[in-house]
Motif scaffolding. Structure first.
Motif: not given
Length: 307
Positions: A84-85, A165-169, A256-259, A279-280
């Motif tokens: 992914v990505r 994956t986008d949010l973790l990056l 902690e918040e991811l987004h 959404i995740v």
């Protein structure tokens, strides 16, 4: 000698001793409330070499022997993703042992076919979900510390691996990181009829530390090793998500918040293409609807979705 009076005195002394022990305890320092995990052996290990090809994200899915349909649906949808990505992703299933020889044989064959099962020799039961989750942490600790991130989720959850994956990056935090649907200031359920009942003997305090819903939480791989290492010194609870929260509290790791917007939905959601692309997790999705949702998402053009 009045033996009846002697027995009453001994009973009173014993009761006072128990009460003194109970009320003098400090959180996380009390051995009577710690249950040793034991050293159940691995029955199955997945086919993955984390040293040669370190995954960016490992998805650990708690499952049971009777949930074959759910595992197959995941394998055909979000769990089939291998990249992914440009980042490597691996989905694995966590199982315990069954009393049924047929179920054990069928799961062994399934593991040989798909090579994506982690299994240990403890009873596969709802109240052993903590052991099952710790098994996943142990596997990461021993066999895949090279992974960047790990997710623990359930077999009735839709996971948007691409958006995660986008949010973790974007988050770009690779150590002491833990996120999900955060639950704070939660009180233990003291009603015996509750599925989540916890007695004062198991947990004498009035509040849980912050924890993330067990339907889906994500963490940097170093947290897996830290939680696994500290777990034997933490009061053992059958509520896996709370237990992990207790471990985090002792490690002084704050969820902690991811987004800035909600992305984890333990209560479920009505489906729409635009909603599920941002959404995740979404809980309470049956295998049938997971396949339907996935097909709709796959066949829908990447149109603009208003915020």
């Amino acid at each position: 000698m009045d033996f009846k009076k002697v027995r009453l005195v001994y009973a009173f002394i014993l009761m006072m001793g128990v009460l003194c022990l109970y009320f003098s305890m400090e959180p996380f320092k009390t051995q009577p409330f710690v249950l040793k995990k034991g050293h159940a052996k691995f029955l199955q290990l997945p086919d993955i070499d984390c040293k040669q090809k370190p995954p960016f994200l490992v998805l650990l899915v708690t499952s049971s022997h009777k949930q074959l349909a759910a595992r197959m649906a995941i394998r055909k949808t979000w769990g089939r993703e291998t990249e992914v990505r440009g980042r490597r992703v691996k989905t694995l299933f966590l199982l315990g042992a069954s009393d049924s020889i047929n179920e054990m044989n069928e799961t062994a064959q399934e593991g040989k076919q798909h090579r994506d099962i982690i299994q240990k020799d403890f009873k596969d039961d709802y109240y052993n979900l903590t052991l099952k989750t710790l098994m996943g942490m142990e596997w990461v600790h021993h066999f895949c510390p090279q992974a960047a991130f790990v997710m623990k989720t359930d077999s009735d959850v839709f996971v948007n691996v691409g958006y995660l994956t986008d949010l973790l990056l974007k988050k770009n935090k690779t150590s002491r990181f833990f996120t999900g649907y955060i639950i704070s200031n939660n009180r233990p359920f003291r009603e015996t009829f509750s599925k989540w009942f916890v007695s004062k003997f198991e947990y004498p305090w009035d509040r849980y530390p912050p924890f993330c819903s067990g339907t889906g939480y994500v963490f940097s791989s170093d947290v897996a090793s830290k939680v696994y290492s500290v777990s034997e010194s933490v009061p053992f609870l059958k509520l896996e998500d709370v237990f992990v929260g207790l471990c985090l509290a002792k490690l002084k790791i704050q969820p902690e918040e991811l987004h800035t917007k909600p992305t984890f939905f333990p209560g479920g959601l009505y489906f729409s293409v635009c909603r599920f692309r941002k959404i995740v997790t979404c809980h309470s999705v049956t295998p049938r609807y997971l396949l339907i949702y996935w097909q709709i998402l796959e066949n829908s053009p990447k149109k603009y979705c208003p915020s």
